[in-house]
Every structure is written in structure tokens, then in C-alpha cells.
Scaffold this motif. Structure first.
Motif, mmCIF file in Angstrom:
data_model
loop_
_atom_site.group_PDB
_atom_site.id
_atom_site.type_symbol
_atom_site.label_atom_id
_atom_site.label_comp_id
_atom_site.label_asym_id
_atom_site.label_seq_id
_atom_site.Cartn_x
_atom_site.Cartn_y
_atom_site.Cartn_z
ATOM 1 N N ALA A 109 -4.666 10.972 25.664
ATOM 2 C CA ALA A 109 -5.415 10.916 26.866
ATOM 3 C C ALA A 109 -5.989 9.737 27.067
ATOM 4 O O ALA A 109 -6.585 9.010 26.265
ATOM 5 C CB ALA A 109 -6.660 12.076 26.584
ATOM 6 N N TRP A 110 -5.639 9.200 28.270
ATOM 7 C CA TRP A 110 -5.987 7.594 28.518
ATOM 8 C C TRP A 110 -6.855 7.515 29.603
ATOM 9 O O TRP A 110 -6.688 8.394 30.653
ATOM 10 C CB TRP A 110 -4.611 6.893 28.954
ATOM 11 N N ARG A 111 -7.770 6.411 29.611
ATOM 12 C CA ARG A 111 -8.429 6.172 30.882
ATOM 13 C C ARG A 111 -8.131 4.822 31.432
ATOM 14 O O ARG A 111 -8.158 3.947 30.607
ATOM 15 C CB ARG A 111 -10.049 6.390 30.705
ATOM 16 N N LYS A 112 -7.745 4.877 32.624
ATOM 17 C CA LYS A 112 -7.689 3.468 33.194
ATOM 18 C C LYS A 112 -9.200 2.628 33.335
ATOM 19 O O LYS A 112 -9.870 2.969 33.705
ATOM 20 C CB LYS A 112 -7.031 3.522 34.654
ATOM 21 N N TYR A 113 -8.825 1.377 32.778
ATOM 22 C CA TYR A 113 -10.182 0.526 32.934
ATOM 23 C C TYR A 113 -9.997 -0.749 33.517
ATOM 24 O O TYR A 113 -10.760 -1.564 33.751
ATOM 25 C CB TYR A 113 -10.501 0.366 31.362
ATOM 26 N N THR B 74 2.731 -1.125 26.603
ATOM 27 C CA THR B 74 2.318 -1.846 25.200
ATOM 28 C C THR B 74 1.371 -1.156 24.658
ATOM 29 O O THR B 74 0.279 -1.021 25.238
ATOM 30 C CB THR B 74 2.175 -3.293 25.741
ATOM 31 N N TYR B 75 1.556 -0.638 23.382
ATOM 32 C CA TYR B 75 0.370 0.098 22.695
ATOM 33 C C TYR B 75 -0.153 -0.835 21.858
ATOM 34 O O TYR B 75 0.397 -1.616 21.320
ATOM 35 C CB TYR B 75 1.029 1.379 21.895
ATOM 36 N N THR C 162 -5.373 1.454 22.829
ATOM 37 C CA THR C 162 -5.239 0.975 24.151
ATOM 38 C C THR C 162 -3.739 0.938 24.833
ATOM 39 O O THR C 162 -3.091 0.698 23.561
ATOM 40 C CB THR C 162 -5.973 -0.270 24.466
ATOM 41 N N LYS C 163 -3.596 0.634 25.825
ATOM 42 C CA LYS C 163 -2.271 0.425 26.349
ATOM 43 C C LYS C 163 -2.176 -0.163 27.659
ATOM 44 O O LYS C 163 -3.003 -0.056 28.301
ATOM 45 C CB LYS C 163 -1.342 1.804 26.305
ATOM 46 N N GLN C 164 -1.170 -0.778 27.806
ATOM 47 C CA GLN C 164 -1.037 -1.432 28.993
ATOM 48 C C GLN C 164 0.419 -1.113 29.663
ATOM 49 O O GLN C 164 1.433 -1.053 28.971
ATOM 50 C CB GLN C 164 -0.933 -3.150 29.068
ATOM 51 N N VAL C 165 0.355 -0.869 31.009
ATOM 52 C CA VAL C 165 1.575 -0.458 31.537
ATOM 53 C C VAL C 165 1.893 -1.296 32.681
ATOM 54 O O VAL C 165 1.036 -1.831 33.558
ATOM 55 C CB VAL C 165 1.182 0.887 32.232
ATOM 56 N N PHE D 142 -5.206 0.749 30.035
ATOM 57 C CA PHE D 142 -5.581 1.962 29.763
ATOM 58 C C PHE D 142 -6.282 2.029 28.283
ATOM 59 O O PHE D 142 -5.925 1.279 27.350
ATOM 60 C CB PHE D 142 -4.747 2.983 29.658
ATOM 61 N N ARG D 143 -7.405 2.830 28.047
ATOM 62 C CA ARG D 143 -7.894 2.959 26.572
ATOM 63 C C ARG D 143 -8.078 4.499 26.337
ATOM 64 O O ARG D 143 -7.939 5.351 27.354
ATOM 65 C CB ARG D 143 -9.400 2.412 26.890
#
Length: 336
Positions: free
Chosen positions: A156-160, A204-205, A188-191, A175-176
Motif C-alpha cells: 500500500a503506497w501513498r504518493k507524496y 526504485t524501492y 518508499t519507492k520512486q516510479v 511514494f511512501r
DNA sequence: AGAATTTGACCGGT
DNA sequence: ACCGGTCAAATTCT
């Protein structure tokens, strides 16, 4: 100094290029094997994993294997040809154990926001209590996945945030973990869309999930790694490569091909990725493929090892995690 | 109404 | 100074 670092960079680029190439071959091989596997009942002799190819039959799998070997061999040669002694020191990062002050660590005292009162937040321009106050944490543990779907992981990610990135056509989304506020999960991850292939996302996780799945469907958790790996639902998915990071990020992106459905980034707004949490997608579970690869020099076929874990074999397997400890130590030691 | 996303501002590393 | 990562108010969605 400069020439050294330039040299290092070009070497690492070569390495990455070769790895990318090899990886592409590996992916093809997997497809091939998977295809053969699905045709198993028709032609059992084609299965590569066990024994053997049919004599006289120009097995494409063999050719691919040869290419893979060559590709990785070249990589190793590149590394070998580079004299690490000339470069000397390699800063070995301490793995992220500090993380000093405010930042996003929920356990951190609200030191920089002055308690983070809503008041101070409002007066932005007026000096303190400004937003964006944080300490950038060391990139602890990151790995990169190339996938067609950004909800591959089912966390479950939330975009920040979202940001235009220099020299990148597509913005990067941040995302976090949804559970950060409640459980302090720091994952966090970056897309980011890939320029070369806009249907693919580079994900990127960063960091591992520490959240517990108490309010989530924990059922997925145990299988998470494998889910990523095979994603049997949609036939998809991700050719993935895991890349450890120590500090001087190497961010080597290893791309891969895969087929399947595409999901646009907006899809992440939706619910489909809200239902899972916990279980880490990460290292511990991943097979040591890379080590195998590195040893191809001496041994021959290791392709079976690319399958991780219980061989929950599905015809659509499309994966491969690579444990990159070795790769990283190589990169580190060459100052790449 | 609450949750999630968007978006401009801000911070820190290089 | 620049750029990437994060924050948080505003906005949109459910």
C-alpha cells in the motif's frame, strides 16, 4: 583524480551495458524455457532444466545460454582489466544507521518544525517552521525493478510527490508506505517511466517495510516475493533486477523485457494496491542468482537457479531476482 | 467528511 | 547554484 573517476564511470557503464545485454538474453531464455515448459507434454525432450537437448537439434536455448555466458564473461573481463589498485580508496558507506533529526522518521522528535504545529506551517515564507524540513536519510537499501506495472509489489503506497527530473522525459513519482503515519514504516519507492520504453516503469524501492500487516490482508505476505516474481495473474510481469546500494548509489538500471498489460501511473490512485502490506520484497529471500552468474566462468549451466524459492512454476514466469551483493562489492571496490 | 493526490515550496547534498 | 527528495496546503476523489 578526475580521469580516474571518469575511467571508473566508463567502466561501470560498460559493466552495466553488458549486464543489460546479458539480462535481456536471460529474459528471452526464460521465455523460451517457459514456453517449452508449457509445451512440455508435447515435446518433453526440450526441457532444458533437467538434461538434455536433443542431439543434432540446434537448440535456441543453447544459443541463448552461450550469449548469456559471453555477456557476463565480458563484464567480468571489463572488471578484471581495470586495476583497482590504481584507484585506491573506496569509501565504504556505513549502512544507514543514523538518520539524525527530524525527517520523516516518525520516531524522531519534532525538532525542526518547532513541534510541527499547524500554526508555524502556515507561515511559510516567514522563517522557521518551514516545510520541507527534514534530513535526507542515507539511501539505505534500495533496489530497482523494471516493470510494466507499478503496483507490482502490492504494497500500500501513498504518493507524496512528483518531480520533473533533469534529462528525463517523464516525471518521477514518489511514494511512501501508507502505514508510515501509523506504523512508521519507512519504505518508499520512486516510479519513473523509462524513456526507452515508456511502457515500462523503473521502480526504485528504498528501504524495507517495517509495517505489520495487522490491518491488511496478511495472506499475501509470505508469498510476496514469489508474487513479484511471477505474477501469474496477468502473465506479466516484471523482469526485475535487484540492486543493492551502499551509498554512492550506483543506480544501475538493468532493464528487461516482458509482456503483459500496461498500467498507467494513474492507476496507482486506485485501490488495487491498497490491500497488501508487509512481507518484504527483499533481499533475504532472493536467490543468489548473481553469484551463480559470476561463477559461470567455471561451471556451465546454472539456469535452474534463476528460479527462486519453491519452484512454484507457472508457465508465465518472468523474473529473476539477482542478488547483487557481489555486483555491488565489485562496483564499490572499483569505485564505480 | 475523510482519504488520497497534486503541486509549489523548501531543504540538503553535491 | 543546481537538482533531487520531501513536506504540506490545496484540491480532488470516494
Amino acid at each position: 583524480m578526475d580521469s580516474n573517476s571518469n575511467n571508473n564511470k566508463s567502466i561501470s557503464r560498460k559493466v552495466v551495458d553488458q549486464l543489460v545485454e546479458g539480462y535481456g538474453f536471460a529474459t528471452q531464455l526464460q521465455r523460451l524455457l517457459s514456453h517449452q515448459h508449457s509445451n512440455n507434454h508435447i515435446d518433453q525432450t526440450r526441457i532444458v532444466s533437467g538434461s538434455g537437448s536433443v542431439p543434432g537439434d540446434p537448440d535456441p536455448a543453447e544459443e541463448l545460454i552461450a550469449k548469456i555466458l559471453e555477456s557476463f564473461h565480458k563484464t567480468i573481463s571489463v572488471l578484471d582489466s581495470f586495476d583497482p589498485i590504481a584507484d585506491v580508496s573506496v569509501p565504504i558507506a556505513v549502512e544507514g544507521s543514523r538518520n539524525a533529526s527530524c525527517g520523516d522518521d516518525s520516531t524522531a522528535p519534532a525538532s525542526c518544525n518547532g513541534g510541527d504545529s499547524g500554526e508555524s506551517r502556515k507561515k511559510l515564507g516567514v522563517g522557521k517552521g518551514k516545510r520541507g524540513c527534514y534530513t535526507r536519510k542515507p539511501r539505505s537499501h534500495t533496489w530497482i525493478v523494471i516493470a510494466r506495472r507499478i503496483d507490482e509489489d502490492r504494497y500500500a503506497w501513498r504518493k507524496y510527490g512528483q518531480k520533473e527530473i533533469l534529462n528525463s522525459k517523464f516525471p518521477r513519482s514518489y511514494f511512501r508506505c501508507t502505514h508510515k503515519p501509523t506504523q512508521g514504516c519507512k519504505a518508499t519507492k520512486q516510479v519513473q517511466k523509462q524513456e526507452q520504453d515508456p511502457e515500462m516503469f523503473q521502480i526504485t524501492y528504498i528501504g524495507h517495510h517495517t509495517c505489520t500487516a495487522s490491518d491488511q490482508t496478511q495472506t499475501k505476505t509470505e508469498q510476496f516475493d514469489q508474487e513479484i516474481i511471477m505474477d501469474s495473474d496477468n502473465t506479466v510481469a516484471a523482469t526485475t533486477v535487484k540492486v543493492h546500494e551502499q551509498e554512492n548509489n550506483i543506480s544501475s538500471v538493468i532493464t528487461g523485457l516482458s509482456a503483459g498489460m500496461v498500467k498507467e501511473e494513474e492507476n496507482n490512485n486506485g485501490d488495487h494496491n491498497k490491500d497488501y502490506c508487509e512481507g518484504s520484497s527483499t533481499d533475504g529471500d532472493l536467490s543468489l542468482v548473481w553469484q551463480d552468474v559470476m561463477m559461470l566462468d567455471d561451471h556451465q549451466h546454472h539456469q535452474n537457479h534463476y528460479y527462486h524459492g519453491e519452484t512454484r512454476t507457472t508457465s508465465s514466469q518472468q523474473f529473476s531476482f539477482i542478488d547483487n551483493d557481489q555486483l555491488y562489492s565489485l562496483f564499490d571496490s572499483y569505485g564505480a
